[in-house]
Write an enzyme that holds these catalytic residues in place. Structure first.
Site, PDB file in Angstrom:
ATOM      1  N   HIS A 184       0.818  -1.218   0.000  1.00  0.00           N
ATOM      2  CA  HIS A 184       0.000   0.000   0.000  1.00  0.00           C
ATOM      3  C   HIS A 184       0.847   1.262   0.000  1.00  0.00           C
ATOM      4  O   HIS A 184       0.344   2.335  -0.297  1.00  0.00           O
ATOM      5  CB  HIS A 184      -0.926   0.011   1.224  1.00  0.00           C
ATOM      6  CG  HIS A 184      -2.031  -0.993   1.120  1.00  0.00           C
ATOM      7  ND1 HIS A 184      -3.325  -0.648   0.789  1.00  0.00           N
ATOM      8  CD2 HIS A 184      -2.029  -2.334   1.271  1.00  0.00           C
ATOM      9  CE1 HIS A 184      -4.070  -1.741   0.752  1.00  0.00           C
ATOM     10  NE2 HIS A 184      -3.306  -2.785   1.047  1.00  0.00           N
ATOM     11  N   ASP A 229       3.547   9.333  -0.771  1.00  0.00           N
ATOM     12  CA  ASP A 229       2.382   8.566  -0.331  1.00  0.00           C
ATOM     13  C   ASP A 229       2.126   7.464  -1.353  1.00  0.00           C
ATOM     14  O   ASP A 229       2.241   7.715  -2.565  1.00  0.00           O
ATOM     15  CB  ASP A 229       1.151   9.497  -0.263  1.00  0.00           C
ATOM     16  CG  ASP A 229       0.226   9.158   0.897  1.00  0.00           C
ATOM     17  OD1 ASP A 229       0.175   7.980   1.288  1.00  0.00           O
ATOM     18  OD2 ASP A 229      -0.453  10.076   1.388  1.00  0.00           O
TER      19      ASP A 229
HETATM   20  C1  GDG Z   1      -2.169   3.649   3.358  1.00  0.00           C
HETATM   21  C2  GDG Z   1      -1.156   4.354   2.446  1.00  0.00           C
HETATM   22  C3  GDG Z   1      -2.881   4.389   0.632  1.00  0.00           C
HETATM   23  C4  GDG Z   1      -8.571   9.920   8.092  1.00  0.00           C
HETATM   24  N1  GDG Z   1      -8.984  10.644   9.160  1.00  0.00           N
HETATM   25  C5  GDG Z   1     -10.194  10.190   9.472  1.00  0.00           C
HETATM   26  C6  GDG Z   1     -10.534   9.166   8.575  1.00  0.00           C
HETATM   27  N2  GDG Z   1      -9.518   9.028   7.747  1.00  0.00           N
HETATM   28  C7  GDG Z   1      -9.534   8.096   6.607  1.00  0.00           C
HETATM   29  C8  GDG Z   1      -9.549   8.883   5.318  1.00  0.00           C
HETATM   30  C9  GDG Z   1      -8.997   7.858   4.333  1.00  0.00           C
HETATM   31  C10 GDG Z   1      -8.055   7.040   5.222  1.00  0.00           C
HETATM   32  O1  GDG Z   1      -8.371   7.308   6.576  1.00  0.00           O
HETATM   33  C11 GDG Z   1      -6.605   7.469   5.029  1.00  0.00           C
HETATM   34  O2  GDG Z   1      -6.161   6.934   3.829  1.00  0.00           O
HETATM   35  P1  GDG Z   1      -4.843   7.421   3.111  1.00  0.00           P
HETATM   36  O3  GDG Z   1      -4.832   6.773   1.780  1.00  0.00           O
HETATM   37  O4  GDG Z   1      -4.864   8.920   3.002  1.00  0.00           O
HETATM   38  O5  GDG Z   1      -3.602   7.065   4.032  1.00  0.00           O
HETATM   39  P2  GDG Z   1      -3.008   5.827   4.949  1.00  0.00           P
HETATM   40  O6  GDG Z   1      -3.840   5.583   6.149  1.00  0.00           O
HETATM   41  O7  GDG Z   1      -1.593   6.232   5.196  1.00  0.00           O
HETATM   42  O8  GDG Z   1      -3.092   4.513   4.023  1.00  0.00           O
HETATM   43  C12 GDG Z   1      -1.884   5.223   1.431  1.00  0.00           C
HETATM   44  C13 GDG Z   1      -3.769   3.582   1.557  1.00  0.00           C
HETATM   45  O9  GDG Z   1      -2.992   2.809   2.498  1.00  0.00           O
HETATM   46  C14 GDG Z   1      -4.676   2.620   0.773  1.00  0.00           C
HETATM   47  O10 GDG Z   1      -3.933   1.778  -0.038  1.00  0.00           O
HETATM   48  O11 GDG Z   1      -3.704   5.254  -0.134  1.00  0.00           O
HETATM   49  O12 GDG Z   1      -0.964   5.824   0.541  1.00  0.00           O
HETATM   50  O13 GDG Z   1      -0.239   5.156   3.214  1.00  0.00           O
HETATM   51  O14 GDG Z   1      -9.998   7.026   3.864  1.00  0.00           O
HETATM   52  O15 GDG Z   1     -10.847   9.321   5.042  1.00  0.00           O
HETATM   53  N3  GDG Z   1     -11.704   8.500   8.605  1.00  0.00           N
HETATM   54  C15 GDG Z   1     -12.599   8.864   9.570  1.00  0.00           C
HETATM   55  N4  GDG Z   1     -12.331   9.844  10.488  1.00  0.00           N
HETATM   56  C16 GDG Z   1     -11.157  10.542  10.466  1.00  0.00           C
HETATM   57  O16 GDG Z   1     -10.954  11.453  11.275  1.00  0.00           O
HETATM   58  N5  GDG Z   1     -13.775   8.223   9.631  1.00  0.00           N
END
Ligand code: GDG
Length: 486
Positions: free
Chosen positions: A153, A360
């Site tokens: 990821h 990322d």
């Molecule tokens: C890894 C990789 C890759 C965030 N704050 C809240 C909340 N979130 C949710 C967001 C989003 C998710 O968490 C974060 O996803 P990301 O993709 O931005 O980042 P990582 O957690 O680092 O994920 C990344 C991912 O895996 C998938 O393959 O995209 O690059 O690092 O969905 O909305 N959700 C809620 N409350 C919050 O305060 N409910």
């Protein structure tokens, strides 16, 4: 019937609360479509570790505790203080004293042991992320010949960085025991192929054979998406809720939003600096724009994470101290998580989405922001060119997150952008989201992993590596900026 075994460090049991994260979002559709067994760490640390199974509908969730030394060496140690920084190109933050792989390998053996007791020959195994690179090897050593896939990821850096990792020569080749190794972008896949070519002398070819025996390991690109239309519907409902109405009413002028786990890879301190420069250069916007940064804490027991917390607190305080008025504060920095509904409504209410990670794998926040917009009056996405999502989101304002002046200029541009330009860009971005919708992601990976798939039937999934990947030509250069109108 064949079951699908999902293995990842953490398991998101429906209805059990817990921290939000990208993995949970990514696997939602797959869990609905298949009979799944999801195995991983329970999040608990115990001298006498237990393993519990929770049944939810057709799916089972197996949660294994870790011993204190496992937590320290595997999770806090090798995974989060060696692999995470180095895979995010941060050699400077890697703890080289954590070079010891033994705890990391031990936990992988433990998960393999649990799995070996449960697996039937036709079950499919899908392993997720950097915590579990050696799992296939541990399963093969137990005589298991199931189809086993791996998806990373997070980014995979080029071999020039990867080879600085302690024990890389013991670890990275273990990926050769998987049938399929998937990445978020062609750049990541090309980096892997270059590593194999450089370190193992493997011919760089779309179907690679590693190790002994007749097992072929293949490389593919499977960009993670979101449930686009569902998220759009959620946001449409959410903007009408009392909570979001109150947020909107409390903001004088336009809202800009950032949503990130508190992690150094997400670029929050430099983003705040960019906003500070925007405010310094654009006094006409004072009192008319509010930047809401939502940042749930993560991994706070690790030093680099508590340091970033201090840096972000101090930058937000400094900006507010310098520019606030009695009736306006330029930054709202919030350290708590919100519900998915509330988030979607706040994205929808924001004229600008600011997503500027230093590096990322994909970044789902960027995609959620696009999906939440009203197509008749959409906001503008400012996106780091170093997020995997930049490959698809070419009509965002793509920025270099290391350059705060450039990000400040993009904020000014986004704030002033005409409705017709916003609509045109949004239409393109939304179409790109639909092309990589998450409903198809799991199917694409599992189809590529399936034994029925003959070599050559995989061209949809496989990155166009060819020999260019070895020479690092512009055709596969991960640093090559995607075409953009910016
Ligand atoms: C890894 C990789 C890759 C965030 N704050 C809240 C909340 N979130 C949710 C967001 C989003 C998710 O968490 C974060 O996803 P990301 O993709 O931005 O980042 P990582 O957690 O680092 O994920 C990344 C991912 O895996 C998938 O393959 O995209 O690059 O690092 O969905 O909305 N959700 C809620 N409350 C919050 O305060 N409910």
């Amino acid at each position: 019937m064949a079951r699908l075994f999902l293995i990842s460090n953490r398991v998101a049991v429906p209805g059990a609360g817990g921290h939000p994260g990208g993995l949970e979002v990514a696997l939602k559709a797959t869990l609905r479509k298949h009979t799944c067994v999801w195995l991983g760490w329970s999040g608990e640390v115990n001298e006498k570790p237990r393993t519990r199974t929770i049944e939810r509908g057709d799916n089972s969730y197996i949660l294994a505790d870790l011993r204190p030394e496992d937590f320290d060496e595997y999770y806090n140690g090798f995974a989060n203080r060696v692999l995470w920084p180095i895979f995010h190109y941060r050699l400077d933050l890697a703890e080289f004293s954590r070079r010891d792989l033994s705890g990391y390998l031990r936990v992988n053996e433990r998960f393999a042991e649990e799995l070996a007791r449960l697996l039937e020959p036709d079950d499919i195994v899908w392993v997720h992320d950097y915590h579990l690179i050696p799992l296939a090897k541990a399963l093969r050593a137990r005589g298991l010949n199931n189809r086993i896939g791996f998806f990373l990821h997070i980014p995979l850096p080029p071999p020039e960085i990867l080879t600085a990792m302690p024990n890389h020569e013991r670890l990275i080749p273990l990926l050769g025991d998987y049938d399929l190794v998937g990445f978020q972008t062609h750049g990541d896949a090309a980096n892997f192929a270059r590593y194999l070519a450089k370190e193992l002398g493997t011919p760089s070819h779309i179907s690679l054979r590693l190790g002994s025996g007749d097992r072929a390991m293949r490389i593919g690109t499977f960009p993670v998406g979101i449930e686009t239309r569902e998220f759009t519907r959620l946001a449409r409902r959410a903007v009408k809720t009392d909570f979001v109405r109150r947020v909107i009413a409390s903001v004088p002028g336009l809202l800009m939003i950032g949503v990130d786990r508190l992690d150094y890879s997400k670029g929050i301190p430099l983003r705040l600096e960019a906003y500070e420069r925007f405010l310094a250069a654009n006094p006409q916007w004072h009192g008319k724009v509010t930047y809401l940064q939502i940042t749930p804490k993560s991994r706070s027991t690790i030093k680099e994470y508590s340091e970033i917390e201090v840096a972000v607190n101090s930058a937000a305080g400094r900006i507010n101290g310098t520019y606030s008025e009695a009736n306006w504060a330029p930054v709202r920095y919030v350290n708590r998580p919100y519900s998915r509904t509330a988030l979607s409504g706040m994205y929808a209410a924001a004229r600008v989405g600011l997503v500027t990670p230093m590096r990322d794998g994909m970044n789902l926040v960027a995609k959620e922001y696009i999906a939440a917009q009203d197509p008749d009056d959409p906001g503008v996405l400012i996106l780091s060119r170093f997020a995997g999502a930049a490959d698809e989101c070419r009509e965002a304002l793509l920025v270099n997150p290391y350059d705060p002046d450039a990000v400040a200029a993009a904020i000014a541009r986004a704030m002033a952008m005409s409705k017709s330009e916003r609509k045109a860009r949004h239409a393109e971005l939304y179409a790109a989201l639909l092309r990589h919708d998450i409903s198809k992601w799991g199917d694409r990976f599992l189809k590529a992993l399936s034994p029925l798939d003959k070599k050559g039937a995989l061209s949809d999934f496989i990155s166009p590596l060819g020999s260019a990947a070895v020479t690092g030509s512009a055709a596969t250069d991960p640093e090559r900026p995607p075409a953009t109108r910016q």
